[in-house]
Design a protein around this motif. Sequence first.
Motif, short mmCIF file in Angstrom:
data_model
loop_
_atom_site.label_atom_id
_atom_site.label_comp_id
_atom_site.label_asym_id
_atom_site.label_seq_id
_atom_site.Cartn_x
_atom_site.Cartn_y
_atom_site.Cartn_z
N ARG A 190 0.83 -1.21 0.00
CA ARG A 190 0.00 0.00 0.00
C ARG A 190 0.87 1.26 0.00
N ASP A 191 1.98 1.24 0.74
CA ASP A 191 2.89 2.39 0.73
C ASP A 191 3.43 2.62 -0.68
N GLU A 192 3.79 1.54 -1.36
CA GLU A 192 4.30 1.67 -2.72
C GLU A 192 3.22 2.20 -3.65
N MET A 193 1.99 1.70 -3.48
CA MET A 193 0.89 2.17 -4.31
C MET A 193 0.61 3.66 -4.04
N GLU A 194 0.69 4.06 -2.77
CA GLU A 194 0.45 5.47 -2.44
C GLU A 194 1.54 6.35 -3.04
N ARG A 195 2.80 5.87 -3.02
CA ARG A 195 3.87 6.66 -3.63
C ARG A 195 3.65 6.78 -5.14
N GLU A 196 3.24 5.66 -5.76
CA GLU A 196 2.97 5.71 -7.20
C GLU A 196 1.81 6.66 -7.49
N ASP A 197 0.75 6.58 -6.66
CA ASP A 197 -0.39 7.49 -6.86
C ASP A 197 0.04 8.95 -6.68
N THR A 198 0.87 9.20 -5.67
CA THR A 198 1.35 10.56 -5.44
C THR A 198 2.17 11.07 -6.63
N SER A 199 3.06 10.18 -7.11
CA SER A 199 3.88 10.56 -8.27
C SER A 199 3.01 10.79 -9.49
N ARG A 200 2.00 9.92 -9.68
CA ARG A 200 1.12 10.06 -10.84
C ARG A 200 0.33 11.37 -10.75
N LEU A 201 -0.19 11.66 -9.54
CA LEU A 201 -0.94 12.90 -9.36
C LEU A 201 -0.05 14.12 -9.58
N PHE A 202 1.19 14.01 -9.15
CA PHE A 202 2.13 15.11 -9.35
C PHE A 202 2.35 15.39 -10.84
N HIS A 203 2.54 14.29 -11.60
CA HIS A 203 2.75 14.46 -13.05
C HIS A 203 1.50 14.99 -13.74
N VAL A 204 0.33 14.49 -13.29
CA VAL A 204 -0.93 14.98 -13.87
C VAL A 204 -1.10 16.46 -13.58
N LYS A 205 -0.81 16.85 -12.33
CA LYS A 205 -0.94 18.25 -11.97
C LYS A 205 0.06 19.10 -12.75
N ARG A 206 1.27 18.57 -12.91
CA ARG A 206 2.29 19.32 -13.67
C ARG A 206 1.86 19.50 -15.12
N ARG A 207 1.31 18.45 -15.72
CA ARG A 207 0.85 18.56 -17.11
C ARG A 207 -0.29 19.56 -17.23
N LYS A 208 -1.20 19.54 -16.24
CA LYS A 208 -2.30 20.51 -16.27
C LYS A 208 -1.76 21.92 -16.16
N GLU A 209 -0.79 22.11 -15.27
CA GLU A 209 -0.21 23.45 -15.13
C GLU A 209 0.48 23.88 -16.42
N GLU A 210 1.23 22.92 -17.04
CA GLU A 210 1.90 23.25 -18.30
C GLU A 210 0.89 23.57 -19.39
N ALA A 211 -0.21 22.78 -19.41
CA ALA A 211 -1.25 23.04 -20.41
C ALA A 211 -1.90 24.40 -20.18
N ALA A 212 -2.12 24.72 -18.89
CA ALA A 212 -2.72 26.01 -18.57
C ALA A 212 -1.79 27.16 -18.96
N GLU A 213 -0.49 26.99 -18.69
CA GLU A 213 0.47 28.02 -19.07
C GLU A 213 0.53 28.19 -20.59
N LYS A 214 0.49 27.05 -21.27
CA LYS A 214 0.52 27.11 -22.74
C LYS A 214 -0.71 27.82 -23.28
N THR A 215 -1.85 27.54 -22.70
CA THR A 215 -3.09 28.19 -23.13
C THR A 215 -3.03 29.69 -22.87
N ASP A 216 -2.53 30.06 -21.68
CA ASP A 216 -2.41 31.48 -21.36
C ASP A 216 -1.45 32.18 -22.33
N GLN A 217 -0.36 31.53 -22.65
CA GLN A 217 0.60 32.11 -23.57
C GLN A 217 0.01 32.30 -24.94
#
Length: 225
Positions: A190-217
């Motif tokens: 479960r700890d490993e799964m939570e780390r993977e979920d955290t990492s996945r959420l981090f990448h998803v959030k980063r992509r959303k932020e990058e997409a939002a920045e790209k849209t704003d630009q």
Amino acid sequence: MAYQTDVKPTRAGLLALKNRLRMARKAYNILSMKLDGLILEVTRLAPQVKKEHELLIKRYNRTRFLIAAAYMIEGTVGVTVAAYSVEVKPEIDLSQRNVFGVKVPVITGKNVKTDVIERGYGLLGTTLVIDDLADSYEELLDAIIVYAGNEATLKRLLAEIERISRRVKALEHMVIPTLEETELYISRMRDEMEREDTSRLFHVKRRKEEAAEKTDQERKNKALE
């Protein structure tokens, strides 16, 4: 690693596993205390049963000797008449009692020992050997009853000790270690799964932020045009 593979690595599965482990430890403690109590009871009862057995053999040998003497003095007819003249018959009662939750037999006798005048045969028509034989027989019967009850109790307790010992050993060396290793395995998973979920959420959030920045630009670029 000896762990259970049928437990799902979910929060509910981990909680259920912890409950099973807690119940196993509780059962182990209860059975261990019960086993200790039964062993103490057997330790107390075994010497008593041995003494009762020795007394039984002693009374049995004395009764055999007196029977032979009675046949020699009174003859077969005299002994048979005296035996059939007895009016009060002994009775055996069977019941049960609990010893640390184990049902053991209780054997008691009624009308085992009687007075001379209650035996039915004429005192003037018999010799003292008949009285001695009757006393010896009653003492032998009383020893048989006492020994039979305690010996049956001892056997029942020994069988229960063997049964509980197997369960205690199984809990101590198999069930509890397996559950503990399974809990550790599931927790790590479960700890490993939570780390993977955290990492996945981090990448998803980063992509959303990058997409939002790209849209704003792009909007800024269009506005400048």
